[in-house]
Write a protein that holds these residues in place. Structure first.
Motif, PDB file in Angstrom:
ATOM      1  N   LEU A 135       0.828  -1.211   0.000  1.00 38.15           N
ATOM      2  CA  LEU A 135       0.000   0.000   0.000  1.00 38.15           C
ATOM      3  C   LEU A 135       0.859   1.255   0.000  1.00 38.15           C
ATOM      4  CD1 LEU A 135      -2.834  -0.860   2.549  1.00 38.15           C
ATOM      5  CD2 LEU A 135      -3.072  -0.527   0.098  1.00 38.15           C
ATOM      6  N   GLN A 136       2.048   1.151   0.550  1.00 41.34           N
ATOM      7  CA  GLN A 136       2.949   2.308   0.621  1.00 41.34           C
ATOM      8  C   GLN A 136       3.156   2.911  -0.772  1.00 41.34           C
ATOM      9  OE1 GLN A 136       4.368   3.154   3.717  1.00 41.34           O
ATOM     10  NE2 GLN A 136       5.121   5.016   2.836  1.00 41.34           N
ATOM     11  N   GLU A 137       3.433   2.047  -1.738  1.00 35.78           N
ATOM     12  CA  GLU A 137       3.655   2.526  -3.104  1.00 35.78           C
ATOM     13  C   GLU A 137       2.365   3.053  -3.733  1.00 35.78           C
ATOM     14  OE1 GLU A 137       5.372  -0.739  -5.249  1.00 35.78           O
ATOM     15  OE2 GLU A 137       6.824  -1.093  -3.659  1.00 35.78           O
ATOM     16  N   LEU A 138       1.278   2.306  -3.544  1.00 35.19           N
ATOM     17  CA  LEU A 138       0.007   2.716  -4.134  1.00 35.19           C
ATOM     18  C   LEU A 138      -0.474   4.047  -3.562  1.00 35.19           C
ATOM     19  CD1 LEU A 138      -1.853  -0.709  -4.116  1.00 35.19           C
ATOM     20  CD2 LEU A 138      -0.914   0.468  -6.096  1.00 35.19           C
ATOM     21  N   LEU A 139      -0.292   4.207  -2.273  1.00 37.75           N
ATOM     22  CA  LEU A 139      -0.781   5.428  -1.633  1.00 37.75           C
ATOM     23  C   LEU A 139       0.091   6.639  -1.958  1.00 37.75           C
ATOM     24  CD1 LEU A 139      -1.957   4.017   1.805  1.00 37.75           C
ATOM     25  CD2 LEU A 139      -3.376   4.848  -0.059  1.00 37.75           C
ATOM     26  N   GLN A 140       1.340   6.431  -2.347  1.00 36.25           N
ATOM     27  CA  GLN A 140       2.198   7.563  -2.728  1.00 36.25           C
ATOM     28  C   GLN A 140       1.595   8.304  -3.919  1.00 36.25           C
ATOM     29  OE1 GLN A 140       4.601   8.968  -1.154  1.00 36.25           O
ATOM     30  NE2 GLN A 140       4.836   7.372   0.386  1.00 36.25           N
ATOM     31  N   ASP A 141       1.099   7.543  -4.887  1.00 37.75           N
ATOM     32  CA  ASP A 141       0.470   8.148  -6.050  1.00 37.75           C
ATOM     33  C   ASP A 141      -0.801   8.896  -5.648  1.00 37.75           C
ATOM     34  OD1 ASP A 141       0.028   8.725  -8.813  1.00 37.75           O
ATOM     35  OD2 ASP A 141      -1.434   7.079  -8.878  1.00 37.75           O
ATOM     36  N   LEU A 142      -1.575   8.290  -4.783  1.00 44.76           N
ATOM     37  CA  LEU A 142      -2.812   8.937  -4.334  1.00 44.76           C
ATOM     38  C   LEU A 142      -2.520  10.166  -3.484  1.00 44.76           C
ATOM     39  CD1 LEU A 142      -4.946   5.821  -3.345  1.00 44.76           C
ATOM     40  CD2 LEU A 142      -5.017   7.140  -5.454  1.00 44.76           C
ATOM     41  N   LYS A 143      -1.423  10.105  -2.774  1.00 45.44           N
ATOM     42  CA  LYS A 143      -1.041  11.237  -1.916  1.00 45.44           C
ATOM     43  C   LYS A 143      -0.863  12.493  -2.752  1.00 45.44           C
ATOM     44  CE  LYS A 143       2.493  12.591   1.416  1.00 45.44           C
ATOM     45  NZ  LYS A 143       3.693  12.154   2.127  1.00 45.44           N
ATOM     46  N   SER A 144      -0.186  12.352  -3.862  1.00 45.38           N
ATOM     47  CA  SER A 144       0.053  13.530  -4.701  1.00 45.38           C
ATOM     48  C   SER A 144      -1.215  13.956  -5.449  1.00 45.38           C
ATOM     49  CB  SER A 144       1.182  13.266  -5.682  1.00 45.38           C
ATOM     50  OG  SER A 144       0.855  12.198  -6.530  1.00 45.38           O
ATOM     51  N   ARG A 145      -2.016  13.003  -5.884  1.00 45.61           N
ATOM     52  CA  ARG A 145      -3.219  13.339  -6.652  1.00 45.61           C
ATOM     53  C   ARG A 145      -4.360  13.864  -5.790  1.00 45.61           C
ATOM     54  NH1 ARG A 145      -4.467   8.111  -9.899  1.00 45.61           N
ATOM     55  NH2 ARG A 145      -6.451   9.166 -10.200  1.00 45.61           N
ATOM     56  N   PHE A 146      -4.518  13.291  -4.589  1.00 44.81           N
ATOM     57  CA  PHE A 146      -5.686  13.620  -3.779  1.00 44.81           C
ATOM     58  C   PHE A 146      -5.329  14.179  -2.402  1.00 44.81           C
ATOM     59  CE2 PHE A 146      -7.122  10.249  -6.660  1.00 44.81           C
ATOM     60  CZ  PHE A 146      -8.159  10.917  -7.287  1.00 44.81           C
ATOM     61  N   LYS A 147      -4.062  14.483  -2.205  1.00 44.51           N
ATOM     62  CA  LYS A 147      -3.603  15.055  -0.934  1.00 44.51           C
ATOM     63  C   LYS A 147      -3.923  14.130   0.243  1.00 44.51           C
ATOM     64  CE  LYS A 147      -2.455  18.868  -3.056  1.00 44.51           C
ATOM     65  NZ  LYS A 147      -1.775  18.469  -4.237  1.00 44.51           N
ATOM     66  N   ILE A 148      -3.677  12.835   0.061  1.00 37.27           N
ATOM     67  CA  ILE A 148      -3.872  11.865   1.137  1.00 37.27           C
ATOM     68  C   ILE A 148      -2.593  11.848   1.968  1.00 37.27           C
ATOM     69  CG2 ILE A 148      -4.183   9.432   1.705  1.00 37.27           C
ATOM     70  CD1 ILE A 148      -5.829   9.150  -0.817  1.00 37.27           C
ATOM     71  N   TYR A 149      -2.745  12.104   3.246  1.00 35.74           N
ATOM     72  CA  TYR A 149      -1.603  12.111   4.150  1.00 35.74           C
ATOM     73  C   TYR A 149      -1.732  10.949   5.131  1.00 35.74           C
ATOM     74  CZ  TYR A 149      -1.081  16.700   2.120  1.00 35.74           C
ATOM     75  OH  TYR A 149      -0.942  17.720   1.228  1.00 35.74           O
ATOM     76  N   HIS A 150      -0.731  10.771   5.914  1.00 35.18           N
ATOM     77  CA  HIS A 150      -0.728   9.733   6.952  1.00 35.18           C
ATOM     78  C   HIS A 150      -0.862   8.341   6.348  1.00 35.18           C
ATOM     79  CE1 HIS A 150      -0.942  13.072   9.689  1.00 35.18           C
ATOM     80  NE2 HIS A 150      -2.077  13.470   9.147  1.00 35.18           N
ATOM     81  N   ILE A 151      -0.082   8.077   5.332  1.00 36.60           N
ATOM     82  CA  ILE A 151      -0.087   6.771   4.676  1.00 36.60           C
ATOM     83  C   ILE A 151       0.296   5.678   5.670  1.00 36.60           C
ATOM     84  CG2 ILE A 151       1.094   5.385   2.928  1.00 36.60           C
ATOM     85  CD1 ILE A 151       1.316   8.006   1.291  1.00 36.60           C
ATOM     86  N   ASP A 152       1.273   5.990   6.515  1.00 34.02           N
ATOM     87  CA  ASP A 152       1.699   5.002   7.504  1.00 34.02           C
ATOM     88  C   ASP A 152       0.555   4.617   8.434  1.00 34.02           C
ATOM     89  OD1 ASP A 152       4.241   4.999   6.434  1.00 34.02           O
ATOM     90  OD2 ASP A 152       5.001   6.487   7.841  1.00 34.02           O
TER      91      ASP A 152
END
Length: 154
Positions: free
Chosen positions: A88-105
């Motif tokens: 999920l770490q890799e998948l969420l990195q992309d979403l983080k930039s596109r949708f401003k998702i923080y706190h992936i950990d």
């Protein structure tokens, strides 16, 4: 009231069309992690059955079941389950930039916590269902363990 309409429009145009694909993308690692939890439980109970069939020792069976109860807290055995979710770490990195998702950990940690909780529930349920059968005829114990395992896995 003045923010509601633009916010709904923004969500409808920029977020909602992507939700299904995002969910599908995230569910891959999550599902494989939970499948790994199921497989680990199955493997551990099968080892208990095999050991009992070899030894026919009720004391050792009790020790093995007690050890099974510690499985959710055994980080070495649970690690393969947790590693599946680390994708999920890799998948969420992309979403983080596109949708401003923080706190992936935090998302990963919560998913791993749910996996541990699922294992806790599985071993507890197994122990509760099997406990009355410990006094049974030793010839039927292996069959009973298998039936209880299948019931828990349902």
């Amino acid at each position: 009231a003045s923010v509601s309409e633009p916010a709904q429009k923004c969500c409808a145009e920029n977020i909602q069309p992507f939700l299904t694909s995002i969910l599908e993308e995230l569910m891959g690692p999550v599902s494989s992690g939970f499948t790994e939890v199921r497989s680990l439980f199955d493997k551990e109970v099968n080892e208990i059955i095999q050991d009992f069939q070899k030894t026919n020792d009720m004391t050792r069976l009790k020790e093995n079941v007690d050890q099974l109860m510690t499985l959710p807290f055994n980080s070495v055995k649970m690690e393969p389950c947790y590693l599946k979710v680390n994708l999920l770490q890799e998948l969420l990195q992309d979403l983080k930039s596109r949708f401003k998702i923080y706190h992936i950990d935090f998302v990963i940690q919560r998913t791993q916590n749910f996996m541990q909780e699922l294992m806790e529930n599985a071993v507890y349920t197994f122990e509760q269902l099997f406990s009355p059968s410990r006094q049974a005829d030793s010839a039927k114990v292996a069959t009973t363990i298998e039936k209880v395992k299948l019931r828990v896995l349902k």
